[in-house]
Scaffold this motif. Structure first.
Motif: not given
Length: 238
Positions: A69-76
């Motif tokens: 529902p919530e993402v603060h940091v996305l690392v691909n």
């Protein structure tokens, strides 16, 4: 305050090091990978949440996004050098297969994941994608896919910036302790890669993890749309 950090390709190498650092900082880490056994084992070792997901598969990525529902940091961090196409394929078919595999693993995986979780990205958040020195030279299909990743990131930064979300690429040089070369790196090639650096040492997954951690920090809120080269001086900018 604890953040939710999603790390794709988080079961080994650079992705694992990034997941481990954020988890050690008290963040809630969700890591993904394609192999169920590796996902389960790594998640348990890092006290993280593991989700089996092939980042090149739109259906699996959509299911992943539904869990967050919530993402603060996305690392691909998902990606890498695909295995060569079968030698039994006609030449152009093999070329096509190699290029499509590289684009899928190193560009489309990031595009799909970011697009899927974009509604969940929190203001003040960060998108970080792992690029490569190969985008600058001698990269072939792999390098071209990483160069495309950087070009996409520049456009993404412009879209996310007004929402208070930064987006950057970390272009890694030669990094030991990963599965990138699949055991095919000769001692001579390793020595040549290290000789290209100014620091006279190979990079480590921790080098990249610490850079990712900084880019997600308060100290990096005005850094966006950038490709940060972490290669010990093997490629310099001015």
């Amino acid at each position: 305050m604890s953040r939710t950090v999603l790390v794709t390709g988080g079961t080994s190498g650079i992705g694992r090091a990034i997941a481990e650092l954020f988890a050690a900082d008290g963040d809630e880490v969700v890591l993904t990978g394609r192999r169920p056994d590796a996902v389960e084992r790594t998640a348990a070792e890092l006290s993280a949440r593991g989700v089996v997901c092939d980042a090149t598969d739109p259906g699996q990525v959509a299911e992943l996004a539904d869990l967050l529902p919530e993402v603060h940091v996305l690392v691909n961090a998902a990606g890498g050098l695909p295995a060569p196409a079968g030698a039994d394929l006609p030449r152009l078919h093999a070329v096509s297969a190699d290029w499509q595999a590289n684009l899928a693993q190193n560009l489309l995986s990031a595009v799909l994941t970011t697009t899927a979780v974009r509604p969940a990205l929190a203001p003040g958040g960060s998108v970080i994608s792992i690029g490569s020195l190969g985008a600058e030279r001698r990269g072939g299909a792999y390098g071209a896919s990483k160069a495309a990743l950087a070009a996409w990131n520049a456009a993404l930064s412009a879209e996310l910036g007004p929402l208070g979300i930064t987006s950057n690429v970390i272009a890694a040089g030669y990094v030991e302790g990963t599965e990138f070369f699949r055991g095919a790196l000769t001692p001579e090639r390793r020595a040549a890669l290290i000789a290209e650096t100014h620091t006279n040492r190979p990079g480590t997954p921790a080098d990249i993890a610490r850079t990712a951690h900084f880019l997600a920090s308060l100290g990096a809120r005005h850094i966006t749309g950038q490709t940060l080269h972490v290669n010990g001086g093997a490629h310099t900018t001015r």
